[in-house]
Design a protein around this motif. Structure first.
Motif, PDB file in Angstrom:
ATOM      1  N   GLN A 148       0.678  -1.154   0.168  1.00 55.86           N
ATOM      2  CA  GLN A 148      -0.056  -0.033   0.049  1.00 55.86           C
ATOM      3  C   GLN A 148       0.821   1.245  -0.109  1.00 55.86           C
ATOM      4  O   GLN A 148       0.397   2.436   0.375  1.00 55.86           O
ATOM      5  CB  GLN A 148      -0.961   0.013   1.337  1.00 55.86           C
ATOM      6  CG  GLN A 148      -1.853  -1.332   1.361  1.00 55.86           C
ATOM      7  CD  GLN A 148      -2.592  -1.324   2.500  1.00 55.86           C
ATOM      8  OE1 GLN A 148      -2.411  -0.664   3.466  1.00 55.86           O
ATOM      9  NE2 GLN A 148      -3.373  -2.544   2.634  1.00 55.86           N
ATOM     10  N   LYS A 149       2.137   0.984  -0.256  1.00 60.47           N
ATOM     11  CA  LYS A 149       2.787   2.079  -0.473  1.00 60.47           C
ATOM     12  C   LYS A 149       2.674   3.225  -1.579  1.00 60.47           C
ATOM     13  O   LYS A 149       2.772   2.810  -2.621  1.00 60.47           O
ATOM     14  CB  LYS A 149       4.479   1.505  -0.323  1.00 60.47           C
ATOM     15  CG  LYS A 149       5.340   2.984  -0.030  1.00 60.47           C
ATOM     16  CD  LYS A 149       6.957   2.351  -0.472  1.00 60.47           C
ATOM     17  CE  LYS A 149       7.327   2.043   1.196  1.00 60.47           C
ATOM     18  NZ  LYS A 149       8.981   1.790   0.902  1.00 60.47           N
ATOM     19  N   THR A 150       2.162   4.454  -1.072  1.00 57.82           N
ATOM     20  CA  THR A 150       2.206   5.474  -2.211  1.00 57.82           C
ATOM     21  C   THR A 150       2.755   6.490  -1.997  1.00 57.82           C
ATOM     22  O   THR A 150       2.835   6.896  -0.500  1.00 57.82           O
ATOM     23  CB  THR A 150       0.596   5.843  -2.341  1.00 57.82           C
ATOM     24  OG1 THR A 150      -0.232   4.682  -2.589  1.00 57.82           O
ATOM     25  CG2 THR A 150       0.360   6.862  -3.377  1.00 57.82           C
ATOM     26  N   VAL A 151       3.593   7.197  -2.914  1.00 59.45           N
ATOM     27  CA  VAL A 151       4.538   8.398  -2.333  1.00 59.45           C
ATOM     28  C   VAL A 151       3.857   9.470  -2.932  1.00 59.45           C
ATOM     29  O   VAL A 151       3.769   9.640  -4.475  1.00 59.45           O
ATOM     30  CB  VAL A 151       5.864   8.209  -2.884  1.00 59.45           C
ATOM     31  CG1 VAL A 151       6.684   9.300  -2.564  1.00 59.45           C
ATOM     32  CG2 VAL A 151       6.446   7.017  -2.298  1.00 59.45           C
ATOM     33  N   LYS A 152       3.488  10.657  -2.261  1.00 55.12           N
ATOM     34  CA  LYS A 152       3.106  12.060  -2.710  1.00 55.12           C
ATOM     35  C   LYS A 152       4.171  12.771  -3.134  1.00 55.12           C
ATOM     36  O   LYS A 152       5.409  12.859  -2.425  1.00 55.12           O
ATOM     37  CB  LYS A 152       2.225  12.609  -1.624  1.00 55.12           C
ATOM     38  CG  LYS A 152       1.726  13.981  -2.054  1.00 55.12           C
ATOM     39  CD  LYS A 152       0.519  13.958  -2.787  1.00 55.12           C
ATOM     40  CE  LYS A 152       0.056  15.336  -2.955  1.00 55.12           C
ATOM     41  NZ  LYS A 152      -0.246  15.769  -4.123  1.00 55.12           N
ATOM     42  N   VAL A 153       4.106  13.183  -4.312  1.00 55.05           N
ATOM     43  CA  VAL A 153       5.274  14.081  -4.963  1.00 55.05           C
ATOM     44  C   VAL A 153       4.764  15.405  -5.126  1.00 55.05           C
ATOM     45  O   VAL A 153       3.685  15.784  -5.897  1.00 55.05           O
ATOM     46  CB  VAL A 153       5.786  13.509  -6.442  1.00 55.05           C
ATOM     47  CG1 VAL A 153       6.843  14.353  -7.157  1.00 55.05           C
ATOM     48  CG2 VAL A 153       6.036  12.053  -6.401  1.00 55.05           C
ATOM     49  N   ASN A 154       5.478  16.476  -4.318  1.00 52.66           N
ATOM     50  CA  ASN A 154       5.296  17.749  -4.516  1.00 52.66           C
ATOM     51  C   ASN A 154       5.851  18.611  -5.634  1.00 52.66           C
ATOM     52  O   ASN A 154       6.899  18.259  -5.873  1.00 52.66           O
ATOM     53  CB  ASN A 154       5.821  18.459  -3.312  1.00 52.66           C
ATOM     54  CG  ASN A 154       4.871  17.882  -2.224  1.00 52.66           C
ATOM     55  OD1 ASN A 154       3.771  17.668  -2.190  1.00 52.66           O
ATOM     56  ND2 ASN A 154       5.341  17.943  -1.009  1.00 52.66           N
ATOM     57  N   ILE A 155       5.219  19.247  -6.426  1.00 54.59           N
ATOM     58  CA  ILE A 155       5.688  20.058  -7.639  1.00 54.59           C
ATOM     59  C   ILE A 155       5.976  21.404  -7.195  1.00 54.59           C
ATOM     60  O   ILE A 155       5.161  21.933  -6.592  1.00 54.59           O
ATOM     61  CB  ILE A 155       4.762  19.866  -8.937  1.00 54.59           C
ATOM     62  CG1 ILE A 155       4.332  18.521  -9.263  1.00 54.59           C
ATOM     63  CG2 ILE A 155       5.345  20.596 -10.077  1.00 54.59           C
ATOM     64  CD1 ILE A 155       3.481  18.445 -10.220  1.00 54.59           C
TER      65      ILE A 155
END
Length: 156
Positions: A148-155
């Motif tokens: 369930q690993k999801t990584v949020k990427v900030n722009i």
């Protein structure tokens, strides 16, 4: 302009730097010969061989296929941790034939060990293995946190 042929062996003192390079090259060749298994027909022989591997990652598991022909399941040792798998074994095979009074004997042997780092952590106590037709297949379920690993990427 005159065309002059070059003979590197004419002046022996000019050869000294080339001898150093030649010595270095021979030493490097010996080093690589010791480190790398020799091959014949795509199959490693000599001190050992390096079996071909194929790694596939799915959402639920990591799948590993390893080519280890000529072995029995009892000759293969598999050890897993949460982030790597180590496969080792020893191949011993001998073939004897006799035709028209001529005996021919061929043999292959060698130890191998391969440690493969895994792209995700696994449940190492739930690994399943199957060995058939010279192919070792490992199914290694991922840890629940890895699934369930999801990584949020900030722009920026």
């Amino acid at each position: 302009m005159a065309l002059v042929s070059w003979d590197p062996f004419r002046d022996i003192e000019r050869l000294e730097p080339f001898r150093d390079i030649d010595t270095l090259q021979r030493q490097m060749n010996r080093l690589f010969d010791r480190l790398m298994p020799t091959t014949n027909g795509g199959e490693g022989i000599g001190f050992g061989f390096v079996p071909a591997a194929e790694l596939e990652e799915t959402d639920e598991a990591i799948l590993l296929k390893l080519e280890v022909p000529g072995l029995e399941a009892k000759d293969i040792n598999v050890e897993v941790t949460v982030d790597s798998v180590s496969i080792s074994g020893e191949r011993k095979s001998e073939t004897k034939t006799e035709e028209k009074g001529i005996a021919r004997s061929e043999f292959r042997y060698g130890r191998f060990q391969r440690v493969i780092p895994l792209p995700a952590q696994i449940e190492h106590d739930k690994v399943q293995a199957e060995y058939k037709d010279g192919i070792l297949r490992l199914t290694m379920p991922k840890l629940a946190s890895e699934k369930q690993k999801t990584v949020k990427v900030n722009i920026g």
